[in-house]
Design a protein around this motif. Structure first.
Motif, mmCIF file in Angstrom:
data_model
loop_
_atom_site.group_PDB
_atom_site.id
_atom_site.type_symbol
_atom_site.label_atom_id
_atom_site.label_comp_id
_atom_site.label_asym_id
_atom_site.label_seq_id
_atom_site.Cartn_x
_atom_site.Cartn_y
_atom_site.Cartn_z
ATOM 1 N N UNK A 3 -11.104 -4.711 1.543
ATOM 2 C CA UNK A 3 -9.874 -4.161 0.981
ATOM 3 C C UNK A 3 -9.403 -3.014 1.867
ATOM 4 N N UNK A 4 -8.101 -3.015 2.186
ATOM 5 C CA UNK A 4 -7.546 -1.963 3.035
ATOM 6 C C UNK A 4 -7.161 -0.768 2.160
ATOM 7 N N UNK A 5 -7.847 0.345 2.343
ATOM 8 C CA UNK A 5 -7.602 1.467 1.427
ATOM 9 C C UNK A 5 -6.202 2.060 1.561
ATOM 10 N N UNK A 6 -5.502 1.694 2.647
ATOM 11 C CA UNK A 6 -4.132 2.207 2.767
ATOM 12 C C UNK A 6 -3.219 1.662 1.679
ATOM 13 N N UNK A 7 -3.640 0.544 1.047
ATOM 14 C CA UNK A 7 -2.857 -0.042 -0.039
ATOM 15 C C UNK A 7 -2.824 0.854 -1.278
ATOM 16 N N UNK A 8 -3.744 1.781 -1.387
ATOM 17 C CA UNK A 8 -3.767 2.654 -2.570
ATOM 18 C C UNK A 8 -3.758 4.136 -2.207
ATOM 19 N N UNK A 9 -3.665 4.468 -0.933
ATOM 20 C CA UNK A 9 -3.711 5.884 -0.560
ATOM 21 C C UNK A 9 -2.480 6.330 0.228
ATOM 22 N N UNK A 10 -1.472 5.490 0.328
ATOM 23 C CA UNK A 10 -0.199 5.958 0.881
ATOM 24 C C UNK A 10 0.080 5.574 2.317
ATOM 25 N N UNK A 11 -0.862 4.911 2.985
ATOM 26 C CA UNK A 11 -0.655 4.602 4.396
ATOM 27 C C UNK A 11 -0.043 3.248 4.664
ATOM 28 N N UNK A 12 0.407 2.558 3.616
ATOM 29 C CA UNK A 12 0.972 1.209 3.770
ATOM 30 C C UNK A 12 2.377 1.291 4.367
ATOM 31 N N UNK A 13 2.860 0.115 4.765
ATOM 32 C CA UNK A 13 4.136 0.049 5.476
ATOM 33 C C UNK A 13 5.315 0.042 4.493
ATOM 34 N N UNK A 14 6.031 1.152 4.418
ATOM 35 C CA UNK A 14 7.124 1.267 3.458
ATOM 36 C C UNK A 14 8.272 0.290 3.724
ATOM 37 N N UNK A 15 8.300 -0.323 4.895
ATOM 38 C CA UNK A 15 9.381 -1.275 5.167
ATOM 39 C C UNK A 15 9.245 -2.533 4.313
ATOM 40 N N UNK A 16 8.093 -2.668 3.616
ATOM 41 C CA UNK A 16 7.919 -3.787 2.675
ATOM 42 C C UNK A 16 8.729 -3.610 1.391
ATOM 43 N N UNK A 17 9.304 -2.447 1.193
ATOM 44 C CA UNK A 17 10.026 -2.183 -0.057
ATOM 45 C C UNK A 17 11.267 -3.060 -0.178
ATOM 46 N N UNK A 18 11.724 -3.315 -1.426
ATOM 47 C CA UNK A 18 12.951 -4.081 -1.613
ATOM 48 C C UNK A 18 14.115 -3.446 -0.849
ATOM 49 N N UNK A 19 15.064 -4.269 -0.393
ATOM 50 C CA UNK A 19 16.176 -3.787 0.429
ATOM 51 C C UNK A 19 17.102 -2.813 -0.280
ATOM 52 N N UNK A 20 17.098 -2.842 -1.615
ATOM 53 C CA UNK A 20 18.007 -1.944 -2.343
ATOM 54 C C UNK A 20 17.342 -0.628 -2.747
ATOM 55 N N UNK A 21 16.247 -0.311 -2.057
ATOM 56 C CA UNK A 21 15.608 0.996 -2.241
ATOM 57 C C UNK A 21 16.015 1.872 -1.067
ATOM 58 N N UNK A 22 16.654 2.997 -1.381
ATOM 59 C CA UNK A 22 17.130 3.894 -0.328
ATOM 60 C C UNK A 22 16.201 5.095 -0.245
ATOM 61 N N UNK A 23 15.456 5.168 0.853
ATOM 62 C CA UNK A 23 14.444 6.223 1.015
ATOM 63 C C UNK A 23 14.996 7.359 1.863
ATOM 64 N N UNK A 24 14.798 8.590 1.412
ATOM 65 C CA UNK A 24 15.146 9.737 2.240
ATOM 66 C C UNK A 24 14.128 9.918 3.354
ATOM 67 N N UNK A 25 14.337 10.960 4.140
ATOM 68 C CA UNK A 25 13.384 11.249 5.211
ATOM 69 C C UNK A 25 12.093 11.815 4.626
ATOM 70 N N UNK A 26 10.982 11.480 5.249
ATOM 71 C CA UNK A 26 9.662 12.008 4.912
ATOM 72 C C UNK A 26 9.251 11.735 3.466
#
Lengths: 190, 193
Positions: A3-26
């Motif tokens: 199991x990749x611990x980045x899946x539960x500790x914040x290091x996963x790839x945010x580009x996987x998010x749905x397209x209608x999610x607008x993320x600010x910087x940082x």
């Protein structure tokens, strides 16, 4: 297999998010599971301002027409958002552990309609037969802090800099700078 | 540095965690935000949903034969829990009613902190309750031997729950519950002694 611990500790790839999610910087989102119940088809359906931190207990449970906005520098520790229409959070808002924020009761209150709703919502029911449900948008003002385990119900505005105490159940708006506490919540002007 | 045999989380239990004989710990995930020290006695059960959210000044001591069904423990100060204590589902034991996890307190945050990349670190102190003096020590919390803490109760800094006392479901406790007494409600009141 590991199991990749980045899946539960914040290091996963945010580009996987749905397209209608607008993320600010940082922005930092600890777990992708936060989006498991994200069903908004609006664009954007979710707006996170710059420097927003979203911890793993947070759930964005958004219905197809829902829009949720979160202002910059806000910290969402354990907020379950039950959103059918609109919830707005200002900047520098703090939501502590185990909080629920809703803009609807998600079911009708009339007993006859409740029976119809129960049957339409059954595993083999017809969801199209569900009676209409009222929603009333909610908001949390800039710099407001929401305490551990608080529940904020539909149509409630929490004013700028207000405090909602631990375990409070809030069904009426809280003025700017005031404190709400208890179940049912009482407002204490500070 | 030791791994739990049954663990799904691919990380060891941190070195500053000491666990007694025959104590069951559901996962090292319980410590993935924690920066403090934890000492758990023998014959305890620490189950799914328990999270230690300790700042560097956080110091938790749990006795023997305790059952922690599912609690979030968020403090940068001392917490003492006696023997034979029972803590139910979704309980929060926290220094502040607006508690947030410790700064730089997740594995990923620590990794990024090392590389100078974590957003919350870049912007200096995070906004909110820990913003002003994020690492100041918190007041102690004590839960006496044999006490029961009901589901969804909140135990705040300065709380002293006496030996064999009972805290009802959903109660919010910030002060003293005498030994053997029962406290219920929000705000809490003592109903029996």
């Amino acid at each position: 297999m590991s199991f990749d611990d980045r899946e539960v500790t914040g290091g996963w790839d945010h580009s996987r998010l749905p397209g209608n999610v607008q993320l600010g910087r940082r922005c930092w989102i600890e777990r992708p599971q936060t989006f498991e119940r994200f069903r908004s088809t609006r664009d954007p359906g979710l707006v996170l301002g710059d420097d927003v931190n979203v911890y793993g207990w947070t759930v964005f449970n958004l219905e197809p027409d829902a829009v949720l906005t979160v202002g910059e520098r806000s910290v969402l520790v354990g907020a379950v958002f039950m959103c059918s229409e609109r919830i707005e959070l200002g900047h520098d808002v703090v939501i502590s552990y185990g909080v629920t924020i809703a803009d609807s009761d998600f079911h009708p209150s009339d007993p006859g309609l409740r029976r119809r709703d129960a049957e339409a919502s059954a595993p083999y029911g017809d969801p199209a037969g569900r009676p209409p449900v009222e929603s009333r948008p909610g908001s949390i003002g800039d710099g407001a802090w929401i305490g551990i385990g608080a529940i904020i119900l539909k149509g409630v505005s929490i004013g700028t800099g207000a405090r909602v105490g631990a375990g409070a159940v809030v069904s009426r708006s809280v003025p700017a700078g005031a404190r709400a506490e208890g179940n049912p919540a009482r407002v204490i002007e500070v | 540095m030791s791994f739990l045999e049954h663990d799904w989380f691919p990380r060891p239990v941190p070195d500053d965690v000491v666990v007694g004989e025959r104590t069951w710990l559901y996962s090292a995930y319980a410590f993935h935000h924690s920066r403090g020290a934890v000492r758990i006695g023998a014959d305890c059960g620490i189950y799914h949903g328990t999270h230690f959210e300790l700042g560097p000044g956080g110091e938790v001591e749990i006795g023997d034969f305790c059952t922690i069904v599912g609690a979030v423990i968020a403090t940068n100060g001392p917490l003492w829990i006696g023997d034979h204590t029972f803590v139910a589902h979704e309980v929060t034991i926290a220094a502040s009613e607006f508690a947030v996890p410790p700064r730089g307190g997740s594995l990923e945050a620590r990794r990024r902190q090392v590389r100078g990349q974590h957003p919350a670190e870049e912007g200096g102190d995070r906004a909110g309750p820990l913003g002003a003096t994020p690492d100041a020590p918190d007041a102690p919390i004590a839960i006496g031997s044999g006490a029961w803490i009901g589901a969804r109760a909140v135990i705040l800094a300065g709380a002293r729950v006496g030996r064999d006392a009972v805290v009802g479901a959903g109660a919010v406790i910030a002060g003293e519950v005498p030994p053997g007494a029962t406290a219920v409600g929000n705000p809490a009141r003592i109903v029996g002694a």
